[in-house]
Design a protein around this motif. Structure first.
Motif, PDB file in Angstrom:
ATOM      1  N   TRP A   9      12.497   1.835   0.273  1.00 43.85           N
ATOM      2  CA  TRP A   9      12.574   0.562   0.987  1.00 43.85           C
ATOM      3  C   TRP A   9      11.473  -0.399   0.546  1.00 43.85           C
ATOM      4  CZ3 TRP A   9      15.252  -2.830   3.444  1.00 43.85           C
ATOM      5  CH2 TRP A   9      14.618  -3.804   4.226  1.00 43.85           C
ATOM      6  N   THR A  10      10.287   0.125   0.245  1.00 45.80           N
ATOM      7  CA  THR A  10       9.194  -0.759  -0.161  1.00 45.80           C
ATOM      8  C   THR A  10       9.538  -1.549  -1.411  1.00 45.80           C
ATOM      9  OG1 THR A  10       8.104   0.955  -1.506  1.00 45.80           O
ATOM     10  CG2 THR A  10       7.490   0.825   0.823  1.00 45.80           C
ATOM     11  N   ARG A  11      10.307  -0.972  -2.303  1.00 46.28           N
ATOM     12  CA  ARG A  11      10.639  -1.662  -3.553  1.00 46.28           C
ATOM     13  C   ARG A  11      11.585  -2.835  -3.300  1.00 46.28           C
ATOM     14  NH1 ARG A  11       6.754  -1.077  -6.158  1.00 46.28           N
ATOM     15  NH2 ARG A  11       7.781  -1.343  -8.189  1.00 46.28           N
ATOM     16  N   ILE A  12      12.462  -2.671  -2.305  1.00 49.22           N
ATOM     17  CA  ILE A  12      13.352  -3.769  -1.931  1.00 49.22           C
ATOM     18  C   ILE A  12      12.585  -4.827  -1.136  1.00 49.22           C
ATOM     19  CG2 ILE A  12      15.459  -4.383  -0.687  1.00 49.22           C
ATOM     20  CD1 ILE A  12      16.412  -1.506  -1.129  1.00 49.22           C
ATOM     21  N   ALA A  13      11.761  -4.362  -0.183  1.00 52.24           N
ATOM     22  CA  ALA A  13      11.021  -5.287   0.669  1.00 52.24           C
ATOM     23  C   ALA A  13      10.042  -6.145  -0.129  1.00 52.24           C
ATOM     24  CB  ALA A  13      10.268  -4.503   1.747  1.00 52.24           C
ATOM     25  N   LEU A  14       9.511  -5.613  -1.213  1.00 53.87           N
ATOM     26  CA  LEU A  14       8.565  -6.366  -2.038  1.00 53.87           C
ATOM     27  C   LEU A  14       9.270  -7.254  -3.060  1.00 53.87           C
ATOM     28  CD1 LEU A  14       5.915  -3.574  -2.667  1.00 53.87           C
ATOM     29  CD2 LEU A  14       5.679  -5.570  -1.164  1.00 53.87           C
ATOM     30  N   VAL A  19      11.445   9.564   1.185  1.00 53.51           N
ATOM     31  CA  VAL A  19      12.263   8.918   0.150  1.00 53.51           C
ATOM     32  C   VAL A  19      12.727   7.534   0.613  1.00 53.51           C
ATOM     33  CG1 VAL A  19      14.451   9.052  -1.096  1.00 53.51           C
ATOM     34  CG2 VAL A  19      12.997  11.073  -0.920  1.00 53.51           C
ATOM     35  N   LEU A  20      13.182   7.449   1.857  1.00 56.30           N
ATOM     36  CA  LEU A  20      13.663   6.174   2.371  1.00 56.30           C
ATOM     37  C   LEU A  20      12.541   5.145   2.457  1.00 56.30           C
ATOM     38  CD1 LEU A  20      16.110   7.334   5.195  1.00 56.30           C
ATOM     39  CD2 LEU A  20      16.685   6.434   2.927  1.00 56.30           C
ATOM     40  N   MET A  21      11.366   5.580   2.879  1.00 54.23           N
ATOM     41  CA  MET A  21      10.253   4.641   3.015  1.00 54.23           C
ATOM     42  C   MET A  21       9.804   4.117   1.660  1.00 54.23           C
ATOM     43  SD  MET A  21       7.961   6.435   6.026  1.00 54.23           S
ATOM     44  CE  MET A  21       6.670   5.199   5.880  1.00 54.23           C
ATOM     45  N   HIS A  68      10.574   4.386  -8.693  1.00 56.70           N
ATOM     46  CA  HIS A  68       9.993   4.894  -7.455  1.00 56.70           C
ATOM     47  C   HIS A  68      11.008   5.730  -6.675  1.00 56.70           C
ATOM     48  CE1 HIS A  68       6.676   2.187  -8.254  1.00 56.70           C
ATOM     49  NE2 HIS A  68       6.070   2.540  -7.126  1.00 56.70           N
ATOM     50  N   ALA A  69      12.218   5.207  -6.536  1.00 54.99           N
ATOM     51  CA  ALA A  69      13.244   5.925  -5.781  1.00 54.99           C
ATOM     52  C   ALA A  69      13.597   7.239  -6.461  1.00 54.99           C
ATOM     53  CB  ALA A  69      14.484   5.057  -5.633  1.00 54.99           C
ATOM     54  N   MET A  70      13.704   7.233  -7.766  1.00 57.19           N
ATOM     55  CA  MET A  70      14.078   8.447  -8.492  1.00 57.19           C
ATOM     56  C   MET A  70      12.965   9.490  -8.422  1.00 57.19           C
ATOM     57  SD  MET A  70      15.352   8.792 -12.429  1.00 57.19           S
ATOM     58  CE  MET A  70      15.781  10.389 -13.128  1.00 57.19           C
ATOM     59  N   THR A 109       0.827  -1.212   0.000  1.00 61.09           N
ATOM     60  CA  THR A 109       0.000   0.000   0.000  1.00 61.09           C
ATOM     61  C   THR A 109       0.858   1.258   0.000  1.00 61.09           C
ATOM     62  OG1 THR A 109      -1.757  -1.167   1.210  1.00 61.09           O
ATOM     63  CG2 THR A 109      -1.789   1.247   1.258  1.00 61.09           C
ATOM     64  N   LEU A 110       1.882   1.260   0.833  1.00 59.24           N
ATOM     65  CA  LEU A 110       2.781   2.415   0.879  1.00 59.24           C
ATOM     66  C   LEU A 110       3.499   2.610  -0.447  1.00 59.24           C
ATOM     67  CD1 LEU A 110       4.081   4.670   2.517  1.00 59.24           C
ATOM     68  CD2 LEU A 110       5.764   3.019   3.346  1.00 59.24           C
ATOM     69  N   SER A 111       3.881   1.500  -1.081  1.00 55.33           N
ATOM     70  CA  SER A 111       4.545   1.592  -2.382  1.00 55.33           C
ATOM     71  C   SER A 111       3.614   2.177  -3.437  1.00 55.33           C
ATOM     72  CB  SER A 111       5.026   0.203  -2.806  1.00 55.33           C
ATOM     73  OG  SER A 111       5.647   0.248  -4.075  1.00 55.33           O
TER      74      SER A 111
END
Length: 312
Positions: free
Chosen positions: A186-191, A181-183, A146-148, A72-74
């Motif tokens: 991080w979601t892209r790595i966590a998923l 930005v960090l959150m 997402h990060a960019m 959801t956050l992503s």
């Protein structure tokens, strides 16, 4: 040796250009090195990426509520959301007359999108692959969109907010931007849809785009960003404060509407008020005499209308 206003403004612009050039060159150098390591499948980097992504994937499989919240956050912090935020900011700036600043904001979104795919397509890095994925994403992996997008948007919004904030406000804005930005990253790595190095690549690419666009605008229209930031400050200032500040100035003082230097007219002396985030960000003090100049309340006699106490 005394410097004129024009020379001080030129010196300040040179300092800003130097800072943005250093930012751009540093991010570009690091991005080039990281791209080379990714393209050559450098073993230490590949091992780091794989170990990290395996650990986060195992955790995501065993904690479904965590995974759902992360997804959801992503989605909330996705690239579309970030570009819409920049688009709304650019439209508002355009409507209040800050046209150069509006173009700068829109360019951050549009050019950032073009650079993203200009890197993704030739590098063509595969995303992490699992037999039991918890999420799915299309397209090449490097760099993370997402990060960019999150980095570009948060940096631009802080940049716009900076001159109007005091020290505490600036600190809070930077903290919130970094956390966001960090959150999102991080979601892209966590998923399990991006390698950690994809996220770092997105941050560096955003730094390059931010710096290049800012330098280009400063060279194209020297001082225009400074004038537009002051125009935004003037337009968003409470109306009572604008009346007091305006009424307290002599009619021949620069800074009044229709006079050279007023932010509404794109006056030249607004350049000397600072760059960005090197703008001073200080609002004009409201002299106490301004209150008296507004006149006495209606229905009460002014100083000259009061009867003489000694009169018979």
């Amino acid at each position: 040796m005394h410097l004129t206003k024009g020379s001080r403004a030129a010196t300040e612009r040179d300092r800003r250009l130097l800072r943005y050039t250093a930012l751009t060159a540093g991010c570009a150098a690091l991005l080039g090195v990281l791209t080379g390591l990714v393209k050559s499948a450098w073993r230490p980097l590949a091992a780091l990426d794989q170990g990290w992504i395996d650990h986060t994937h195992d955790y995501a499989l065993g904690h479904t509520a965590w995974t759902a919240a992360t997804q959801t956050l992503s989605d909330i912090g996705g690239t579309i959301t970030m570009r819409v935020l920049l688009g709304v900011a650019a439209l508002w700036l355009w409507l209040i007359g800050a046209r150069v600043l509006a173009a700068w904001t829109a360019a951050q979104a549009l050019i950032g999108w073009a650079v993203l795919w200009g890197l993704k397509i030739p590098i063509a890095r595969a995303r992490p692959h699992f037999s039991d994925p918890v999420s799915h994403a299309d397209g090449p992996a490097f760099p993370s969109g997402h990060a960019m997008a999150a980095t570009t948007t948060c940096a631009a919004l802080v940049w716009l907010f900076w001159p109007r904030a005091n020290r505490l406000g600036r600190s809070l804005a930077c903290a919130v931007a970094v956390l966001a930005v960090l959150m999102v990253s991080w979601t892209r790595i966590a998923l399990g849809v991006h390698w950690p190095s994809d996220v770092v690549g997105g941050w560096l690419a955003a730094g390059v785009v931010f710096g290049v666009i800012t330098i280009a605008v400063e060279l194209w229209r020297p001082g225009a960003l400074a004038r537009d930031v002051r125009r935004v400050d003037w337009r968003t200032r409470p109306r009572v404060q604008r009346v007091l500040v305006g009424g307290a100035r002599p009619t021949d003082e620069p800074g009044l509407p229709g006079k050279p230097g007023h932010p509404e007219d794109g006056g030249a002396d607004s350049d000397e008020q600072g760059g960005h985030p090197e703008f001073t960000g200080q609002r004009p003090a409201i002299p106490l005499r301004a209150v008296g100049e507004l006149g006495a309340p209606r229905g009460l006699p002014g100083p000259r209308e009061r009867p003489d106490a000694t009169a018979g």
